[in-house]
Design an enzyme around this catalytic site. Structure first.
Site, mmCIF file in Angstrom:
data_model
loop_
_atom_site.group_PDB
_atom_site.id
_atom_site.type_symbol
_atom_site.label_atom_id
_atom_site.label_comp_id
_atom_site.label_asym_id
_atom_site.label_seq_id
_atom_site.Cartn_x
_atom_site.Cartn_y
_atom_site.Cartn_z
ATOM 1 N N LYS A 196 0.754 -1.205 -0.121
ATOM 2 C CA LYS A 196 0.027 0.089 -0.215
ATOM 3 C C LYS A 196 0.959 1.229 -0.075
ATOM 4 C CE LYS A 196 -3.974 -0.527 0.589
ATOM 5 N NZ LYS A 196 -5.214 -0.829 -0.243
HETATM 6 C C1 LIG Z 1 -2.972 -6.726 3.863
HETATM 7 C C2 LIG Z 1 -3.514 -6.462 2.795
HETATM 8 N N1 LIG Z 1 -4.136 -7.387 1.804
HETATM 9 C C3 LIG Z 1 -4.748 -7.172 0.797
HETATM 10 C C4 LIG Z 1 -5.449 -5.634 0.788
HETATM 11 C C5 LIG Z 1 -6.147 -5.455 -0.413
HETATM 12 O O1 LIG Z 1 -5.715 -4.746 -1.660
HETATM 13 P P1 LIG Z 1 -6.484 -3.585 -2.315
HETATM 14 O O2 LIG Z 1 -7.067 -2.634 -1.630
HETATM 15 O O3 LIG Z 1 -5.538 -2.949 -3.229
HETATM 16 O O4 LIG Z 1 -7.807 -4.508 -2.887
HETATM 17 C C6 LIG Z 1 -5.143 -4.576 1.599
HETATM 18 C C7 LIG Z 1 -5.610 -3.399 1.280
HETATM 19 O O5 LIG Z 1 -5.548 -2.588 2.407
HETATM 20 C C8 LIG Z 1 -4.048 -5.197 2.526
HETATM 21 O O6 LIG Z 1 -3.665 -4.262 3.707
#
Ligand SMILES: Cc1ncc(COP(=O)(O)O)c(C=O)c1O
Length: 453
Positions: A44
């Protein structure tokens, strides 16, 4: 000289690492884009910086301003790092479901964190979305990033994650497997990869309790799909603007339990100490493995690092309390014995002859010695045999004079694995006290029997 000007320049260019053990037997190559190598320990960071850059370009964020965001931690970390370098303040709203470690980390990098209830509708005034929106209205010179609907989120992955994966695989990637929350990672990466090769299959991984999978399959926003879940960072109870479902080929749901167990396997079997969603991502791939064939190159995105989950999926107690980990304990072995047996014991004033008689009568090898109801020693068949052999007249000797040390006293909830370490050549059994004060014994024989089950 190779010097980075600030921490933000270390974001991206994370490694692609082959999985070797868990995926053994799958004909395709399975690799992971391990994004915990980013400075904020998650993927992120990429979109956090992009959201700020775009807001600056559009004049929405001005010097000295305040960044406001709803974040489960990872986006907050990226934003906080950017805020430090660029001179902004940060206020984050998050839910009470998120791990405490995540909040403490955000505070450590200077952010203010507001914790809101999880189990309310997104448009409830108490939800972490609503509170972030209200703060953005009330605080002058503030900018609400809104990672859900801010398309700079997916743009970051279109510009960095996608091209990196394409280059690192020499364009040979055939499948992308990625957990989906805001949708930024999967959509942005997929948009780039599909632009380079429209045949690449994009599999989004979701959790039971999220409405995304049903929405993908039917176009229906079905709130009946929504229920609380333990998985963190992905799954949603609405459909954020960052989704472009046309670049996604399949949605797969994973249970909280399976994701957690797979994350633990990643740590132990591959040395990849990742977050919960990485386990879910790989679990999703394992559920779909029959669709992969020789020559395929599947890339899983692992979003974040395991350190944020040490009190959760990496904690046996947490796992057991949720029924995710079956750990057999002293109590389980005792209750598996069927009808209750009274513990055979000796008193210090009994004789060796008494001990031998009890061993014969009950066909046992280990007897605890109790005095005033408490263990003070033990007698084992092996120990007595030695003594009788060197002194045949010993049979009238008091147990107090020949007994060995008392067996270790353990808790009723001690796991089988720990018990097995306590049983040694010198020590043939362990004792535990039940709620009524009665003692129970487990011997080497019991432990071997229960491992065999
Ligand atoms: C640990 C984790 N996995 C998966 C995701 C999912 O990613 P996205 O929000 O880009 O779909 C996030 C998003 O905050 C995350 O923090």
């Amino acid at each position: 000289m190779q010097i980075k000007n600030n921490i933000l320049e270390t974001i991206g260019n994370t490694p692609l690492i082959r999985l070797n053990k868990i995926t053994r037997g799958i004909p395709a190559d399975i690799v992971a884009k391990v994004d915990y190598f980013n400075p904020g320990n998650s993927i992120k960071d990429r979109m956090a910086v992009k959201m700020i850059e775009v807001a600056e370009q559009e004049g929405k964020l001005k010097p000295g301003g305040t960044i406001i965001e709803c974040t489960s931690g990872n986006t907050g970390m990226g934003l906080a790092l950017a805020a430090i370098v660029k001179g902004y303040k940060c206020i984050f709203t998050t839910t009470d479901k998120q791990s405490k470690e995540k909040m403490d980390i955000l505070k450590a990098v200077g952010a203010e964190v507001i914790i809101c209830p999880t189990n309310v509708e997104p448009d409830d005034p108490q939800s972490y979305y609503s509170i972030a929106r209200r703060l953005a209205r009330e605080i002058p010179n503030s900018f609400h990033c809104n990672q859900y609907d801010n398309l700079a989120n997916r743009l970051a992955h279109f510009e960095s994650t996608g091209p990196e994966i394409w280059q690192q695989t020499d364009g040979k990637i055939t499948h992308l497997i990625c957990t989906a929350g805001t949708g930024g990672t999967v959509t942005g990466t997929a948009q780039y990869l599909k632009k380079m090769n429209p045949d690449i299959q994009i599999w989004a991984i979701d959790v039971y309790g999220s409405l995304l999978t049903k929405y993908f399959r039917t176009g229906e926003i079905d709130m009946n799909e929504v229920h609380p879940y333990f998985s963190e960072g992905f799954g949603e109870d609405f459909v954020p603007e960052n989704y472009d479902m046309s670049v996604i080929d399949h949605f797969e749901q994973v249970t909280d339990r399976d994701g957690a167990i797979m994350a633990r396997r990643l740590a132990r079997e591959e040395g990849l100490f990742c977050g919960y969603s990485a386990g879910s991502c790989l679990q999703g791939l394992m559920q779909l493995k029959d669709r992969l064939k020789k020559g395929d190159l599947a890339v899983c995105i692992f979003h974040d690092h395991g350190s944020r989950y040490v009190g959760k999926i990496y904690n046996d107690q947490w796992m057991m309390e949720r029924g995710f980990l079956e750990v057999r304990t002293f109590r389980d072995i005792i209750s598996g014995r069927g009808q209750k047996q009274k513990l055979v014991t000796l008193q210090p004033e009994n004789t060796v002859a008494d001990a031998v008689a009890l061993m014969r009568k009950y066909d046992i090898e280990n007897i605890p010695v109790l005095k005033d109801g408490e263990p003070v020693g033990s007698v084992s068949e092996a120990g007595l045999f030695q003594k009788v052999f060197s002194d045949p007249a010993i049979k009238d000797t008091r147990i107090a004079d020949v007994m060995e040390p008392a067996y270790p006293l353990v808790d009723f909830t001690t796991p089988l694995e720990r018990l097995s370490h306590l049983i040694t050549r010198e020590n043939g059994a362990v004792l535990a006290k039940d709620e009524t004060g009665g003692f129970h014994i487990l011997t080497k024989y019991d432990i071997i029997q229960s491992f065999a089950k």
